[in-house]
Design a protein around this motif. Structure first.
Motif, mmCIF file in Angstrom:
data_model
loop_
_atom_site.group_PDB
_atom_site.id
_atom_site.type_symbol
_atom_site.label_atom_id
_atom_site.label_comp_id
_atom_site.label_asym_id
_atom_site.label_seq_id
_atom_site.Cartn_x
_atom_site.Cartn_y
_atom_site.Cartn_z
ATOM 1 N N PRO A 146 0.707 -1.604 -0.372
ATOM 2 C CA PRO A 146 0.272 0.031 -0.360
ATOM 3 C C PRO A 146 0.852 1.534 0.290
ATOM 4 C CG PRO A 146 -0.476 -1.506 1.964
ATOM 5 C CD PRO A 146 0.705 -2.013 0.954
ATOM 6 N N SER A 147 0.063 2.580 -0.448
ATOM 7 C CA SER A 147 0.766 4.129 -0.463
ATOM 8 C C SER A 147 1.259 4.093 0.525
ATOM 9 C CB SER A 147 -0.069 4.620 -0.778
ATOM 10 O OG SER A 147 0.797 5.899 -0.900
ATOM 11 N N HIS A 167 3.721 -0.192 -9.369
ATOM 12 C CA HIS A 167 2.058 -0.533 -9.159
ATOM 13 C C HIS A 167 1.351 -1.686 -9.747
ATOM 14 C CE1 HIS A 167 2.366 1.774 -5.663
ATOM 15 N NE2 HIS A 167 2.305 3.016 -5.674
ATOM 16 N N ARG A 227 -3.661 -9.395 4.937
ATOM 17 C CA ARG A 227 -3.426 -7.792 4.525
ATOM 18 C C ARG A 227 -2.737 -7.837 3.254
ATOM 19 N NH1 ARG A 227 -4.231 -3.509 4.621
ATOM 20 N NH2 ARG A 227 -2.353 -2.155 3.811
ATOM 21 N N PHE A 261 -4.723 -5.884 0.283
ATOM 22 C CA PHE A 261 -4.317 -5.341 -0.892
ATOM 23 C C PHE A 261 -4.844 -5.678 -2.301
ATOM 24 C CE2 PHE A 261 -0.261 -4.460 -2.910
ATOM 25 C CZ PHE A 261 -0.235 -3.260 -3.083
ATOM 26 N N LYS A 284 -8.558 -5.214 -3.467
ATOM 27 C CA LYS A 284 -8.115 -4.249 -3.400
ATOM 28 C C LYS A 284 -7.982 -3.535 -5.496
ATOM 29 C CE LYS A 284 -8.706 -0.477 0.224
ATOM 30 N NZ LYS A 284 -8.336 0.055 0.525
ATOM 31 N N VAL A 285 -6.315 -3.757 -5.552
ATOM 32 C CA VAL A 285 -6.024 -3.696 -6.494
ATOM 33 C C VAL A 285 -6.496 -4.227 -8.186
ATOM 34 C CG1 VAL A 285 -3.454 -3.528 -7.296
ATOM 35 C CG2 VAL A 285 -3.795 -3.082 -5.149
ATOM 36 N N LEU A 286 -6.638 -5.151 -7.440
ATOM 37 C CA LEU A 286 -7.648 -6.181 -8.953
ATOM 38 C C LEU A 286 -8.199 -5.936 -9.134
ATOM 39 C CD1 LEU A 286 -5.702 -9.528 -8.303
ATOM 40 C CD2 LEU A 286 -4.577 -7.675 -9.342
ATOM 41 N N GLU A 287 -9.594 -5.779 -8.391
ATOM 42 C CA GLU A 287 -10.361 -5.231 -8.940
ATOM 43 C C GLU A 287 -11.549 -4.660 -10.046
ATOM 44 O OE1 GLU A 287 -12.322 -1.813 -5.399
ATOM 45 O OE2 GLU A 287 -12.660 -4.098 -5.030
ATOM 46 N N ASN A 288 -9.999 -3.263 -10.384
ATOM 47 C CA ASN A 288 -10.590 -2.697 -11.120
ATOM 48 C C ASN A 288 -9.944 -2.883 -12.351
ATOM 49 O OD1 ASN A 288 -7.994 -0.577 -12.005
ATOM 50 N ND2 ASN A 288 -8.401 -0.920 -9.660
ATOM 51 N N SER A 339 3.769 11.170 -1.747
ATOM 52 C CA SER A 339 4.294 10.275 -2.238
ATOM 53 C C SER A 339 3.904 10.491 -3.530
ATOM 54 C CB SER A 339 4.086 9.007 -1.950
ATOM 55 O OG SER A 339 3.130 9.001 -1.834
ATOM 56 N N GLN A 381 0.367 10.840 -3.567
ATOM 57 C CA GLN A 381 -0.907 11.398 -2.840
ATOM 58 C C GLN A 381 -0.761 12.281 -3.484
ATOM 59 O OE1 GLN A 381 1.728 10.619 0.434
ATOM 60 N NE2 GLN A 381 0.384 9.399 1.057
ATOM 61 N N ASP A 417 -1.626 4.720 -7.149
ATOM 62 C CA ASP A 417 -1.162 3.707 -6.672
ATOM 63 C C ASP A 417 -2.626 2.610 -6.901
ATOM 64 O OD1 ASP A 417 -0.949 6.010 -4.200
ATOM 65 O OD2 ASP A 417 -1.870 4.320 -3.801
ATOM 66 N N PRO A 418 -2.364 1.252 -7.115
ATOM 67 C CA PRO A 418 -3.552 0.811 -7.569
ATOM 68 C C PRO A 418 -4.904 0.874 -6.241
ATOM 69 C CG PRO A 418 -1.765 -0.552 -6.815
ATOM 70 C CD PRO A 418 -1.044 0.603 -6.955
ATOM 71 N N GLU A 419 -4.010 1.023 -5.521
ATOM 72 C CA GLU A 419 -5.091 0.738 -4.552
ATOM 73 C C GLU A 419 -5.871 1.577 -4.295
ATOM 74 O OE1 GLU A 419 -2.893 0.795 -0.396
ATOM 75 O OE2 GLU A 419 -4.151 -0.586 0.012
ATOM 76 N N GLY A 458 -9.459 2.521 -7.953
ATOM 77 C CA GLY A 458 -10.344 1.682 -8.241
ATOM 78 C C GLY A 458 -11.318 2.953 -7.727
ATOM 79 N N LEU A 508 -11.553 5.939 -9.784
ATOM 80 C CA LEU A 508 -12.533 5.885 -10.553
ATOM 81 C C LEU A 508 -14.208 6.064 -10.398
ATOM 82 C CD1 LEU A 508 -11.457 2.714 -13.087
ATOM 83 C CD2 LEU A 508 -11.551 5.220 -13.528
ATOM 84 N N ARG A 534 -6.864 -1.263 -20.088
ATOM 85 C CA ARG A 534 -7.885 -1.339 -18.898
ATOM 86 C C ARG A 534 -9.372 -0.623 -18.286
ATOM 87 N NH1 ARG A 534 -6.826 -6.267 -14.932
ATOM 88 N NH2 ARG A 534 -9.101 -6.963 -14.535
ATOM 89 N N ASP A 589 -13.127 -0.868 -19.513
ATOM 90 C CA ASP A 589 -14.088 0.110 -17.925
ATOM 91 C C ASP A 589 -14.409 0.965 -18.131
ATOM 92 O OD1 ASP A 589 -12.568 -2.716 -17.914
ATOM 93 O OD2 ASP A 589 -11.850 -2.231 -15.768
#
Ligand SMILES: Nc1ncnc2c1ncn2[C@@H]1O[C@H](COP(=O)(O)OP(=O)(O)OP(=O)(O)O)[C@@H](O)[C@H]1O
Ligand SMILES: Nc1ncnc2c1ncn2[C@@H]1O[C@H](COP(=O)(O)OP(=O)(O)OP(=O)(O)O)[C@@H](O)[C@H]1O
Ligand SMILES: NC(=O)CC[C@H](N)C(=O)O
Ligand SMILES: [Mg+2]
Ligand SMILES: [Mg+2]
Lengths: 252, 224, 241, 224, 252
Positions: free
Chosen positions: A35-36, A204, A241, A245, A248-252, E148, E151, E178-180, E183, E186, E207, E211
């Motif tokens: 995570p960030s 990422h 964790r 993580f 969340k990341v792979l969801e989109n 970062s 951010q 960052d990928p978290e 989503g 979006l 991707r 979407d």
């Protein structure tokens, strides 16, 4: 290859890296995810002592980078030794950090000419070859300001490669690259790995991690919570964790 | 009451003033070179982590920038002989005093510009294996140079005028020549205007070169 | 010539009238020239000061206001009407006469040689051959030595005080300057002496605007009265004996 | 030859010098305020696309920066009455002349700093809908301010010393007071050192404030 | 909504955008893809006249942005009109361009306070709400330098949203995220689209394009070579250059 022993890093009171012990083997591609704010960039920057720390030791090929442990005490190495050691470690930044007052070609030839004693002709030949690799030969003589973001990062990679380092550190190297070039750059990176290059990559892009990594490290809150082959991590992560993580990341 | 500028062209007067101009140019250029050298040394001293070097630089700055040039000149030229019984040569004392004085100003221009550079530049340089001094020399200073140009041009122009104080320690320069002619003829305004024109020409040449260098060293990322 | 302005005479009359009306005479001076004009604890003192106060009374002004400025600002200030006249130990010269007017002379000054007490080799002007001599730029001394004694090395400085510094620090062997100033300095310091021989005669006068012909006349008349009634001798005695 | 600094404390001398110091402080502070105002106007003129404003600014710069302050002072204070028959007041003329002179230097410091800001900042401001002047005022200048601080501190300190030229137009200030005391007592070095100390104190106060502002306005992205 | 008529853009001799005619409908998400240097950023920047052009017209909701055509002649609109029009167009840059001398909160409140006359309290409430949206409430009072890359970009998006614009322009908005957070961002963007927001997005993330886009434009060498629904473009592109580009991009 890279040995990290008992590394601790604070920003003021903030404990950002906590007792990190890590061995990274030669010729492998290591991807750090997490995570960030988990400390990925900080860990990477500690490896070439761009981020100073007060406790621990990092060695590359046995040579200390920044600090070494003497009887359990962590002491700083002399500046000249550090400069020498850094020549073996290439670094690519998130924000490119090209030298704005130098042309693309000069950005690349500067270090090998000054530090490796290459002749101008040699260095330029090398630079042109690297520019070709990253698809930017025709930009050799422009100033960085005239490049798009993607182009800048490709030059930054070429600049680091020009020192023919033993280890390459990447802080989100492809996040600003255009997709047409990602493939080519990966090609270059894989080629380098074959030639014995060790690579540590913060990214990422999970797709890239899956495809290119030999090992994936998951960092959370300054601790390595998991380290394994990508298929393991992505398919069957052990730590909750990591699962959270990745979902969340792979969801989109 | 009217002015009569023809007095400027009487006798040897023009020749006399031009000699003063050449002398002023000589003193300004030499002391500016010294000023840049000293300025760099003091600027890095202020940034240094070596306590004694930093303390020396701050002490230097606080004395040479804050006290009048005339006092510094007198101390060097008249004070040294009085106190240490060494002999001092006027024109050499003049260049040294001017250079040391101006160096304190240059140091702040140089330091300010260096400190304003993005720290990513230092990181990129160091990570390639350049030492701190190498990174400074090859990467930071060339970029800071652009940001120094406008205030350094100011300092150089200011120096050409401060050099007129050298006349107090018997050095011949442009202002002194005018004063002599004025004391002779009492054509105050006429001769002041005459040297103003000469200063104008030389200083705008400096200004022009400064501006040309600025244009030359722009990287394209700056506002204009 | 600079006769330009042709300011109406009405104006020049008005200066005198103004002095009479306000009972104030405004004077430009450079109060750094002992014993002629200087400041002691904030008060103007000196030969010039005492004399102009006496002259002012004769002009009908019971108060003198001083405008203190550097010597090089005195003539421009006079021309710009910042004060009525200049009282600053100013030599009457032909060059200056092209720009301004002078009163009759009120004191003769002469050039003299000043050397260190320890110097016994120099007894007169002829001993200064090949030696360094400090003079003030634009003064008679500079011109005089330049023309008459070409083998003396002249070191030209800006102010009186600079000449003294040159001598004290051993940068020159002698100073050639006006006798009164040299004497006063020698007396105060005790480290230097003034040779008895004087080289030339100079004459001090008040500087006036060319248009103020009326005022010049009145000043000359007032000077004459002060000389005639003995005040002048008292002042001379006070400062130079 | 020995020095005797006790002369400084005789009679009214200290009081006399302190009065000069206060006067010098008053003139320096007022003219520096004027200098910043003029400097800003001229800096923007130089960057302006309005031809006449730009030409005026360049002309202003080339005259006021390149010619001696003494000449400018004389022209304003003595020249105006001679030529235009207007009356001039010494202390007001002094502040104006000093401010105009220093303003030409300030303009280059301000312009140089503004031009060195990243052009992305202007784009970000404009794209939010800020006008050009608004973006300058709210976004560019506050960032440029940090880069101006070191050279503007120089300029302020330099100005305190240039203000000694006001004595040529009858204004009382610190240096003149020293010269008057020297003429009376012949204690050149003693009084020069005394005023050097006073200038030292005041100018290092300025230097300290400048440095404190620099620390205060750093954003963290700069080199040090 | 956005009408682009006969837009031509040159950099010196270099013809970067060639006779672009384009209508972008309200409330839709438009994604622009294409090879590096094809002119994507330039086109986007022309929309709010950050990049000046000499020929053509762009209107938003009928109001001209920068230039309008009068009897076939393209003339520049007054500055005040342009500034007003820009308030309706938010822009997010590749290089963030946060104001380094202002805190995160101030970066966001500045424009609404000055330009929309919002009170400090109103603007701050709005800013905190937007910071929450992008997951950065706890960073409200730090200077941008301490953030970062990811951010920073999230703050930049919040800053643009704070002006409540009618159109949002994004130049590679997620490339540094960052990928978290991708989503969530979006999510925000889709929410905005529902509220009637028109969005134009340059991106290399195919991707995301698949979407989220209503329409995909393919730019090549300054020309729109294709424009269609994403499933059409990605599955069945008509133009050979599109095929070539996509095959390269999707290969990794
Ligand atoms: N110079 C600094 N001073 C203070 N705190 C810092 C500094 N740099 C980083 N940090 C903090 O240290 C922590 C780790 O930061 P780091 O940049 O290593 O995270 P990251 O994992 O690389 O995050 P991202 O994915 O957003 O780049 C964060 O909480 C960050 O705010
Ligand atoms: N300020 C400029 N001056 C000159 N040429 C420029 C400038 N900006 C862009 N260009 C050129 O215009 C062309 C289009 O650039 P643009 O930045 O729009 O491409 P892009 O499609 O956004 O590329 P990328 O995907 O790499 O960001 C490129 O050839 C670029 O080199
Ligand atoms: N005050 C002075 O310096 C007097 C100068 C000298 N007597 C002259 O007339 O030139
Ligand atoms: Mg990071
Ligand atoms: Mg782009």
């Amino acid at each position: 290859m890279i040995h990290i022993t008992c590394l601790n890093k604070f920003f003021g009171q903030h404990h950002v890296l906590k007792n990190i012990d890590l061995t990274i083997e030669q010729g492998k591609v290591f991807v750090i995810i997490g995570p960030s704010g988990s400390g990925k960039s900080t860990l990477l920057r500690c490896i070439n002592y761009l981020e100073t720390y007060s406790d621990g030791e990092i060695t590359i090929d046995g040579k200390p980078m920044g600090r070494k442990l003497i009887k359990g005490q962590s002491v700083e190495i002399p500046a000249s030794e550090l400069n020498q050691a850094r020549q073996d470690v290439g670094m690519v930044f998130q924000s490119f950090n090209l030298f704005p007052h130098k042309t693309v070609l000069q950005n690349i030839t500067m270090a090998p000419q000054s530090l490796k004693g290459m002749s101008a002709a040699e260095a330029e030949a090398l630079a042109m070859q690297l520019l070709k690799k990253v698809g930017l030969e025709e930009k050799a003589h422009v100033l960085p300001y005239n490049l798009s973001g993607g182009q800048k990062q490709r030059v930054a990679i070429a600049r680091a490669l020009a020192m023919q380092p033993k280890v390459m550190l990447f802080d989100e190297p492809t996040s600003a690259l255009d997709p047409e070039m990602v493939g080519e750059v990966l090609q270059v990176m894989k080629q380098l790995a074959k030639e014995g290059m060790t690579m540590v990559i913060v990214t990422h892009e999970m797709r890239f991690a899956k495809d290119a990594a030999d090992q994936v490290l998951v960092l959370d809150n300054g601790i390595i919570i998991e380290r394994d082959k990508p298929d393991k991590i992505f398919v069957n992560p052990t730590h909750p964790r990591t699962k959270e993580f990745l979902s969340k990341v792979l969801e989109n | 009451m009217a002015f009569d500028f023809s007095v400027i062209f009487l006798g040897q007067n023009v020749h006399f003033l031009l000699y003063g101009l050449l002398s002023t140019i000589f003193f300004s250029v030499s002391s500016f070179a010294l000023s840049l050298l000293i300025g760099t040394v003091i600027a890095f001293g202020q940034l240094s982590s070596v306590t004694i070097y930093r303390a020396f630089s701050l002490a230097y700055l606080s004395w040479f920038r804050a006290t009048p040039l005339l006092v510094q000149l007198f101390m060097l030229y008249y004070g040294l002989p009085l106190v240490l019984h060494v002999d001092t040569v006027a024109w050499i004392s003049g260049i040294i005093a001017l250079g040391m004085y101006s160096g304190s100003y240059s140091s702040q221009i140089i330091r300010g510009a260096i400190q304003s550079i993005d720290r990513g530049q230092m990181e990129a340089g160091r990570s390639l294996g350049f030492s701190y001094p190498q990174t400074m020399r090859k990467i930071i200073i060339p970029q800071a140079f652009l940001r120094m140009l406008a205030p350094l041009t100011n300092e150089f122009i200011s120096l050409t005028k401060n050099s007129s104080l050298l006349s107090t320690i018997t050095v011949v320069e442009l202002f002194r020549q005018a004063n002599i002619l004025i004391a002779d003829t009492y054509r105050t305004m006429e001769f002041l205007v005459a040297i103003a024109v000469l200063y104008y020409l030389f200083n705008n040449l400096i200004g022009y070169v400064g501006m040309a260098l600025e244009t030359r060293f722009r990287t394209g990322g700056e506002l204009q | 010539g600079c006769s330009g302005g042709n300011a109406p005479t009405a104006k020049s009359d008005s200066v005198l009238a103004k002095i009479k009306k306000d009972q104030v005479l405004t004077v430009g001076t450079d109060a750094t020239f002992k014993p002629f004009e200087y400041k002691n604890n904030g008060k103007y003192e000196g030969f010039d000061i005492d004399l102009i106060e006496a002259v002012a009374k004769e002009l009908g002004a019971n108060k003198v206001e001083y405008v203190d400025t550097e010597f090089k600002g005195l003539i421009p200030g006079l021309l710009a009407k910042k004060y009525d006249l200049v009282v600053s130990a100013m030599y009457i010269t032909d060059e200056r006469k092209q720009t301004i007017n002078f009163s009759d002379t009120y004191f003769p000054g002469g050039l003299s040689i000043m050397i260190k007490n320890s110097n016994t080799a120099v007894k007169g002007i002829n001993d200064l051959k090949g030696k360094k001599v400090s003079v003030q730029i634009g003064t008679k001394s500079a011109k005089y030595l330049e023309e008459k004694y070409k083998d003396i090395i002249l070191v030209k400085v800006e102010t009186n005080n600079d000449m003294f510094m040159e001598l004290e620090t051993g940068k020159v062997d002698a100073v050639v300057t006006g006798l009164p100033a040299a004497k006063t300095y020698a007396k105060a310091k005790g480290t230097v002496k003034v040779l008895p021989e004087t080289l030339t005669e100079e004459f001090y006068g008040y500087g006036l605007r060319k248009d103020d012909a009326e005022l010049a006349k009145a000043v000359n008349a007032a000077l004459k009265k002060v000389k005639d009634n003995g005040t002048y001798d008292q002042i001379v005695k006070k400062w130079f004996e």
